[in-house]
Motif scaffolding. Structure first.
Motif, PDB file in Angstrom:
ATOM      1  N   ALA A 175     -12.923   0.442   2.076  1.00  0.00           N
ATOM      2  CA  ALA A 175     -12.634   1.744   2.696  1.00  0.00           C
ATOM      3  C   ALA A 175     -12.542   1.659   4.221  1.00  0.00           C
ATOM      4  N   PRO A 176     -11.595   0.874   4.758  1.00  0.00           N
ATOM      5  CA  PRO A 176     -11.499   0.724   6.217  1.00  0.00           C
ATOM      6  C   PRO A 176     -11.048   2.015   6.894  1.00  0.00           C
ATOM      7  N   GLU A 177     -11.406   2.146   8.160  1.00  0.00           N
ATOM      8  CA  GLU A 177     -10.965   3.300   8.944  1.00  0.00           C
ATOM      9  C   GLU A 177      -9.534   3.145   9.436  1.00  0.00           C
ATOM     10  N   ALA A 178      -9.038   1.912   9.469  1.00  0.00           N
ATOM     11  CA  ALA A 178      -7.664   1.646   9.917  1.00  0.00           C
ATOM     12  C   ALA A 178      -7.189   0.338   9.303  1.00  0.00           C
ATOM     13  N   ILE A 179      -5.882   0.227   9.138  1.00  0.00           N
ATOM     14  CA  ILE A 179      -5.272  -0.988   8.600  1.00  0.00           C
ATOM     15  C   ILE A 179      -4.212  -1.472   9.579  1.00  0.00           C
ATOM     16  N   TYR A 180      -4.259  -2.765   9.907  1.00  0.00           N
ATOM     17  CA  TYR A 180      -3.281  -3.393  10.795  1.00  0.00           C
ATOM     18  C   TYR A 180      -2.497  -4.421   9.988  1.00  0.00           C
ATOM     19  N   LEU A 181      -1.163  -4.369  10.106  1.00  0.00           N
ATOM     20  CA  LEU A 181      -0.317  -5.238   9.290  1.00  0.00           C
ATOM     21  C   LEU A 181       0.564  -6.132  10.143  1.00  0.00           C
ATOM     22  N   VAL A 203       2.964  -8.152   8.443  1.00  0.00           N
ATOM     23  CA  VAL A 203       3.702  -8.587   7.253  1.00  0.00           C
ATOM     24  C   VAL A 203       5.187  -8.595   7.588  1.00  0.00           C
ATOM     25  N   ASP A 204       5.802  -9.753   7.506  1.00  0.00           N
ATOM     26  CA  ASP A 204       7.218  -9.855   7.834  1.00  0.00           C
ATOM     27  C   ASP A 204       8.046  -8.887   6.984  1.00  0.00           C
ATOM     28  N   THR A 205       8.954  -8.201   7.628  1.00  0.00           N
ATOM     29  CA  THR A 205       9.909  -7.224   7.057  1.00  0.00           C
ATOM     30  C   THR A 205       9.269  -5.890   6.717  1.00  0.00           C
ATOM     31  N   VAL A 206       7.947  -5.767   6.735  1.00  0.00           N
ATOM     32  CA  VAL A 206       7.291  -4.499   6.404  1.00  0.00           C
ATOM     33  C   VAL A 206       6.904  -3.807   7.708  1.00  0.00           C
ATOM     34  N   ASP A 207       7.737  -2.868   8.140  1.00  0.00           N
ATOM     35  CA  ASP A 207       7.471  -2.175   9.409  1.00  0.00           C
ATOM     36  C   ASP A 207       7.601  -0.659   9.298  1.00  0.00           C
ATOM     37  N   ASP A 208       7.918  -0.164   8.101  1.00  0.00           N
ATOM     38  CA  ASP A 208       8.040   1.281   7.888  1.00  0.00           C
ATOM     39  C   ASP A 208       6.700   1.789   7.351  1.00  0.00           C
ATOM     40  N   MET A 209       5.859   2.269   8.250  1.00  0.00           N
ATOM     41  CA  MET A 209       4.526   2.698   7.835  1.00  0.00           C
ATOM     42  C   MET A 209       4.552   4.004   7.052  1.00  0.00           C
ATOM     43  N   ASP A 210       5.572   4.831   7.275  1.00  0.00           N
ATOM     44  CA  ASP A 210       5.692   6.063   6.485  1.00  0.00           C
ATOM     45  C   ASP A 210       5.948   5.729   5.018  1.00  0.00           C
ATOM     46  N   ALA A 211       6.832   4.745   4.784  1.00  0.00           N
ATOM     47  CA  ALA A 211       7.130   4.333   3.408  1.00  0.00           C
ATOM     48  C   ALA A 211       5.907   3.702   2.756  1.00  0.00           C
ATOM     49  N   LEU A 212       5.165   2.903   3.527  1.00  0.00           N
ATOM     50  CA  LEU A 212       3.969   2.275   2.978  1.00  0.00           C
ATOM     51  C   LEU A 212       2.898   3.324   2.675  1.00  0.00           C
ATOM     52  N   HIS A 213       2.762   4.294   3.564  1.00  0.00           N
ATOM     53  CA  HIS A 213       1.798   5.375   3.318  1.00  0.00           C
ATOM     54  C   HIS A 213       2.167   6.133   2.044  1.00  0.00           C
ATOM     55  N   ALA A 214       3.459   6.417   1.867  1.00  0.00           N
ATOM     56  CA  ALA A 214       3.901   7.152   0.677  1.00  0.00           C
ATOM     57  C   ALA A 214       3.605   6.361  -0.593  1.00  0.00           C
ATOM     58  N   ALA A 215       3.788   5.030  -0.531  1.00  0.00           N
ATOM     59  CA  ALA A 215       3.510   4.203  -1.709  1.00  0.00           C
ATOM     60  C   ALA A 215       2.015   4.200  -2.030  1.00  0.00           C
ATOM     61  N   ARG A 252      -1.375   6.134  -5.263  1.00  0.00           N
ATOM     62  CA  ARG A 252      -2.546   5.496  -5.861  1.00  0.00           C
ATOM     63  C   ARG A 252      -3.857   6.113  -5.381  1.00  0.00           C
ATOM     64  N   PHE A 253      -3.841   6.728  -4.197  1.00  0.00           N
ATOM     65  CA  PHE A 253      -5.059   7.279  -3.604  1.00  0.00           C
ATOM     66  C   PHE A 253      -4.812   8.700  -3.108  1.00  0.00           C
ATOM     67  N   PRO A 254      -5.835   9.519  -3.080  1.00  0.00           N
ATOM     68  CA  PRO A 254      -5.706  10.818  -2.410  1.00  0.00           C
ATOM     69  C   PRO A 254      -5.373  10.599  -0.932  1.00  0.00           C
ATOM     70  N   GLU A 255      -4.623  11.519  -0.352  1.00  0.00           N
ATOM     71  CA  GLU A 255      -4.180  11.400   1.040  1.00  0.00           C
ATOM     72  C   GLU A 255      -5.335  11.134   1.998  1.00  0.00           C
ATOM     73  N   ASN A 256      -6.454  11.802   1.770  1.00  0.00           N
ATOM     74  CA  ASN A 256      -7.559  11.681   2.725  1.00  0.00           C
ATOM     75  C   ASN A 256      -8.247  10.318   2.689  1.00  0.00           C
ATOM     76  N   LEU A 257      -7.924   9.496   1.692  1.00  0.00           N
ATOM     77  CA  LEU A 257      -8.530   8.167   1.601  1.00  0.00           C
ATOM     78  C   LEU A 257      -7.650   7.074   2.197  1.00  0.00           C
ATOM     79  N   ILE A 258      -6.426   7.434   2.602  1.00  0.00           N
ATOM     80  CA  ILE A 258      -5.514   6.432   3.170  1.00  0.00           C
ATOM     81  C   ILE A 258      -5.711   6.396   4.679  1.00  0.00           C
ATOM     82  N   PRO A 259      -6.144   5.270   5.232  1.00  0.00           N
ATOM     83  CA  PRO A 259      -6.407   5.197   6.673  1.00  0.00           C
ATOM     84  C   PRO A 259      -5.107   5.073   7.469  1.00  0.00           C
ATOM     85  N   PRO A 260      -5.158   5.263   8.771  1.00  0.00           N
ATOM     86  CA  PRO A 260      -3.980   5.046   9.618  1.00  0.00           C
ATOM     87  C   PRO A 260      -3.479   3.611   9.471  1.00  0.00           C
ATOM     88  N   LEU A 261      -2.165   3.451   9.495  1.00  0.00           N
ATOM     89  CA  LEU A 261      -1.522   2.150   9.334  1.00  0.00           C
ATOM     90  C   LEU A 261      -0.824   1.770  10.636  1.00  0.00           C
TER      91      LEU A 261
END
Length: 481
Positions: free
Chosen positions: A415-421, A423-435, A439-448
């Motif tokens: 349960a981190p407070e933030a996630i730093y990535l 990852v080559d080719t993965v730069d759309d954090m909105d798309a990653l957040h949506a994915a 799997r998780f409630p919105e309030n459990l997804i930390p800033p990316l």
């Protein structure tokens, strides 16, 4: 010149490289042996009187851009080691001299669709001074064996043929052009993807002066940080000397393969650069693989483990700390901000089978039993991939899915407070957040956050780790704050 230096110089002059006899060039303060080929020049420069033993500098310079593609120093106290490094330089020289344009094949159902795209990619490559040559070909022709292709790119329509193309061109890197890049005819994005696949994007980079540490890293220490990175067909060794937190010297070299003995060569020649090893408070070394109590376990490189700390400490008499690259990068992310006490850093390079994870919990680096924490390859069976684990790193979609799965496990467990990535080719954090939101409630997804200065974070984090270990010799706290 010393006895070993004289013997090595004479030995080099007796060699023949690609039909060329080395030439001795007398200069004011040193001697230089030069091997001049059509596209590259190699030099061995001898420096006398700097230390008790002489120093040899090896370098290969490419004529087209003046870039040093091989650069290394060695203390001339071991003739066989000097000969071995000369052979490595010759290998680099011969490879570059025989190098032709990197031939890249684009495949679609017909060549009509990809011909224009190939031409646009060629224009981008010229702008970026990349020696890439692009050819478009329909899939039925591309499936025929033959052709010296370095990479084969598949349009989305024929992505299902990747396995067959890998069998037809076993020496080529084969991967799909993402639909969003191909659909927009985004030639620049496609070239960047090729650079990731060929690992040109990991060439040595300058220090990012924009990176500032909010955490208090003020200190009165002199610390040398050494970084090692493995790439697809080469390795990179770099160093930075920190004096009271400021970088006062740095350098980097790329070599055909990773060899931990290069660290010893680097340390031997530091006095010639005005750096005394005996004045160092510590040496921090960030490495790939599992680092535990100074030893390194790196699959495919050693039989068992390599006692890196033991070798360096016994030979140079200075305190040495060895840490995993991704753990160092996680600490680098942590000390670069003052908002979060718990965070995760995830790194996965294009085409690498496994990524790495670094985790900070309440200001403490999570290492676990045997420092095994943060090795995603050991829980691959939990992943929800639409392809095999081996295929996933070769596509934008696969890397995206890997990021989702690795981060899902991390969120659920730590349960981190933030996630730093990184990852080559993965730069759309909105798309990653949506994915992740599936799997998780919105309030459990930390800033990316996207990390585009991975190497800088490793340097910064390893320095912070060294400072902490110097403050806490028992290693019991493992805190970073």
């Amino acid at each position: 010149m010393s006895t070993v230096g004289s013997r090595f110089r004479n030995w080099v002059l007796d060699q023949t490289v690609m039909g060329v006899t080395p030439e001795l060039v007398e200069q004011d303060y040193e001697e230089t042996i030069r091997i001049v080929l059509q596209t590259v020049t190699a030099e061995v420069v001898f420096y006398s009187g700097v230390l008790d033993d002489d120093i040899a500098e090896f370098r290969v310079i490419r004529h087209i851009d003046g870039k040093a593609i091989f650069y290394l120093h060695v203390l001339l106290d071991d003739l066989e080691r000097a000969k071995e490094l000369f052979e490595e330089m010759v290998e680099s020289l011969e490879g570059e001299a025989q190098h032709q344009a990197t031939h890249i094949l684009l495949c679609c159902t017909s060549a009509m669709t990809t011909s224009l795209f190939a031409m646009k990619m060629g224009e981008v490559a010229i702008t970026l001074s990349l020696d890439y040559d692009f050819t478009a070909m329909p899939i039925y022709e591309a499936l025929q064996p033959g052709g010296e292709w370095t990479a084969v790119l598949l349009a989305p329509q024929v992505s299902h043929m990747r396995r067959q193309l890998m069998e037809a061109h076993p020496k080529a890197v084969v991967f799909e052009i993402p639909g969003k890049i191909f659909g927009r005819y985004d030639a620049a994005g496609a070239v960047q993807l090729v650079m990731h696949a060929l690992h040109d994007s990991q060439a040595p980079a300058g220090r990012a002066d924009s990176l500032r540490t909010a955490r208090n890293l003020a200190n009165d220490r002199i610390i040398l940080i050494i970084t090692l990175f493995t790439m697809r067909e080469k390795a990179r060794l770099g160093y930075r000397l920190f004096d009271h937190g400021e970088v006062i010297s740095e350098g980097a070299v790329q070599k055909p393969k990773l060899d931990f003995r290069d660290i010893e060569d680097l340390l031997e020649t530091l006095p010639a650069r005005g750096i005394s090893v005996h004045e160092l408070d510590a040496i921090g070394i960030a490495v790939p693989g599992i680092a535990y109590r100074g030893t390194v376990t790196l699959e495919g490189l050693f039989d068992g483990t390599y006692d890196l700390r033991g070798r360096i400490e016994s030979r140079f008499g200075v305190k040495v700390y060895v840490d995993n690259n991704c753990n160092a990068a996680a600490v680098g992310c942590y000390v670069g901000q003052d908002q979060y006490e718990s965070l995760v850093f995830f790194r996965h390079a294009f085409g690498h089978v496994a990524g790495g994870l670094g985790t900070i919990i309440d200001g403490r680096l999570l290492k676990g039993r045997g420092n095994l924490a943060g090795e995603p390859k050991y829980y691959e069976n939990l992943f929800r991939l639409d392809m095999s684990y081996e295929d996933a790193p070769w596509s934008e979609e696969g890397l995206f899915q890997l990021a989702c799965d690795v981060l899902s496990v991390s969120i659920a467990v730590t349960a981190p407070e933030a996630i730093y990535l990184g990852v080559d080719t993965v730069d759309d954090m909105d798309a990653l957040h949506a994915a992740l939101a599936k799997r998780f409630p919105e309030n459990l997804i930390p800033p990316l956050y996207v990390v585009d200065d991975y190497i800088q974070r490793v340097y910064l984090g390893e320095m912070a780790i060294c400072l902490q270990k110097l403050r806490d010799p028992s290693y019991r706290s493992l805190g970073i704050a």
